[in-house]
Design a protein around this motif. Structure first.
Motif, PDB file in Angstrom:
ATOM      1  N   GLU A   1       0.655  -1.089   0.012  1.00  0.00           N
ATOM      2  CA  GLU A   1       0.118  -0.180   0.000  1.00  0.00           C
ATOM      3  C   GLU A   1       0.900   1.121   0.050  1.00  0.00           C
ATOM      4  O   GLU A   1       1.581   1.459  -0.824  1.00  0.00           O
ATOM      5  N   LYS A   2       0.923   2.284   1.292  1.00  0.00           N
ATOM      6  CA  LYS A   2       1.574   3.290   1.175  1.00  0.00           C
ATOM      7  C   LYS A   2       3.100   3.137   1.713  1.00  0.00           C
ATOM      8  O   LYS A   2       3.805   3.889   1.681  1.00  0.00           O
ATOM      9  N   ASN A   3       3.290   1.979   2.035  1.00  0.00           N
ATOM     10  CA  ASN A   3       4.837   1.489   2.776  1.00  0.00           C
ATOM     11  C   ASN A   3       5.637   0.879   1.762  1.00  0.00           C
ATOM     12  O   ASN A   3       5.083  -0.198   0.874  1.00  0.00           O
TER      13      ASN A   3
ATOM     14  N   ASP B   1       7.529   5.246   4.162  1.00  0.00           N
ATOM     15  CA  ASP B   1       6.272   5.685   3.430  1.00  0.00           C
ATOM     16  C   ASP B   1       6.807   6.171   1.827  1.00  0.00           C
ATOM     17  O   ASP B   1       7.988   6.681   1.836  1.00  0.00           O
ATOM     18  N   GLN B   2       6.160   5.402   1.074  1.00  0.00           N
ATOM     19  CA  GLN B   2       6.684   5.515  -0.343  1.00  0.00           C
ATOM     20  C   GLN B   2       6.335   7.012  -0.893  1.00  0.00           C
ATOM     21  O   GLN B   2       6.965   7.349  -2.015  1.00  0.00           O
ATOM     22  N   ARG B   3       5.745   7.889  -0.286  1.00  0.00           N
ATOM     23  CA  ARG B   3       5.452   9.107  -0.667  1.00  0.00           C
ATOM     24  C   ARG B   3       6.640  10.179  -0.276  1.00  0.00           C
ATOM     25  O   ARG B   3       6.766  11.050  -0.639  1.00  0.00           O
ATOM     26  N   LYS B   4       7.505   9.601   0.485  1.00  0.00           N
ATOM     27  CA  LYS B   4       8.582  10.262   0.884  1.00  0.00           C
ATOM     28  C   LYS B   4       9.817   9.858   0.120  1.00  0.00           C
ATOM     29  O   LYS B   4       9.850   8.933  -0.457  1.00  0.00           O
ATOM     30  N   ASP B   5      10.753  10.614   0.153  1.00  0.00           N
ATOM     31  CA  ASP B   5      12.065  10.172  -0.495  1.00  0.00           C
ATOM     32  C   ASP B   5      12.833   9.223   0.126  1.00  0.00           C
ATOM     33  O   ASP B   5      13.762   9.249   1.043  1.00  0.00           O
ATOM     34  N   TYR B   6      12.730   7.895  -0.238  1.00  0.00           N
ATOM     35  CA  TYR B   6      13.189   6.591   0.363  1.00  0.00           C
ATOM     36  C   TYR B   6      14.681   6.722   0.096  1.00  0.00           C
ATOM     37  O   TYR B   6      15.289   5.916   0.858  1.00  0.00           O
TER      38      TYR B   6
END
Length: 100
Positions: free
Chosen positions: A66-68, A88-93
Motif C-alpha cells: 500500500e503506502k509503505n 512511506d513511499q510518498r517520501k524520498d526513500y
C-alpha cells in the motif's frame, strides 16, 4: 531479520496511525506489516528492484505494501532476508536508505 532502523521505522508508522486513526487500526496495520515481512522469509522474491540504480547496485529489493515500502536484501548463501527499512513511499526513500 530486521535491523534496529527497520524496527524504529515500523514503530514510527504505528504510532502515527494510532494517533490519527486509533489503536485498533494501528494494531491491524502492525499485524499486516509483520505478516508480510515474515512471508519474505519463506519467499523473498515478490519484491521489485528499486527505481534508484544506487539501491539496485547495493542489492536492495523493495516490497510494496500500500503506502509503505519494505527495503530488504537477500543473502542467498546464508538463506537470510534482512529488512533494512520500512518507509512511506510518498517520501524520498533514497535518502532514508542512504542513511543506513
Amino acid at each position: 531479520m530486521r535491523t534496529d532502523t527497520a524496527d524504529a521505522h515500523i514503530h514510527k508508522i504505528i504510532l502515527y496511525i494510532a494517533e490519527e486513526f486509533g489503536a485498533d487500526v494501528a494494531l491491524e496495520k502492525l499485524d499486516e506489516l509483520e505478516g508480510q515481512i515474515l512471508l519474505l522469509g519463506e519467499n523473498p522474491y515478490p519484491g521489485i528492484n528499486p527505481r534508484y540504480i544506487i539501491l539496485r547496485r547495493q542489492g536492495y529489493k523493495v516490497l510494496v505494501l500500500e503506502k509503505n515500502l519494505v527495503c530488504y536484501k537477500i543473502d542467498e548463501v546464508n538463506k537470510v532476508v534482512t529488512v533494512y527499512a520500512v518507509v512511506d513511499q510518498r517520501k524520498d526513500y533514497l535518502n532514508i536508505i542512504r542513511g543506513l
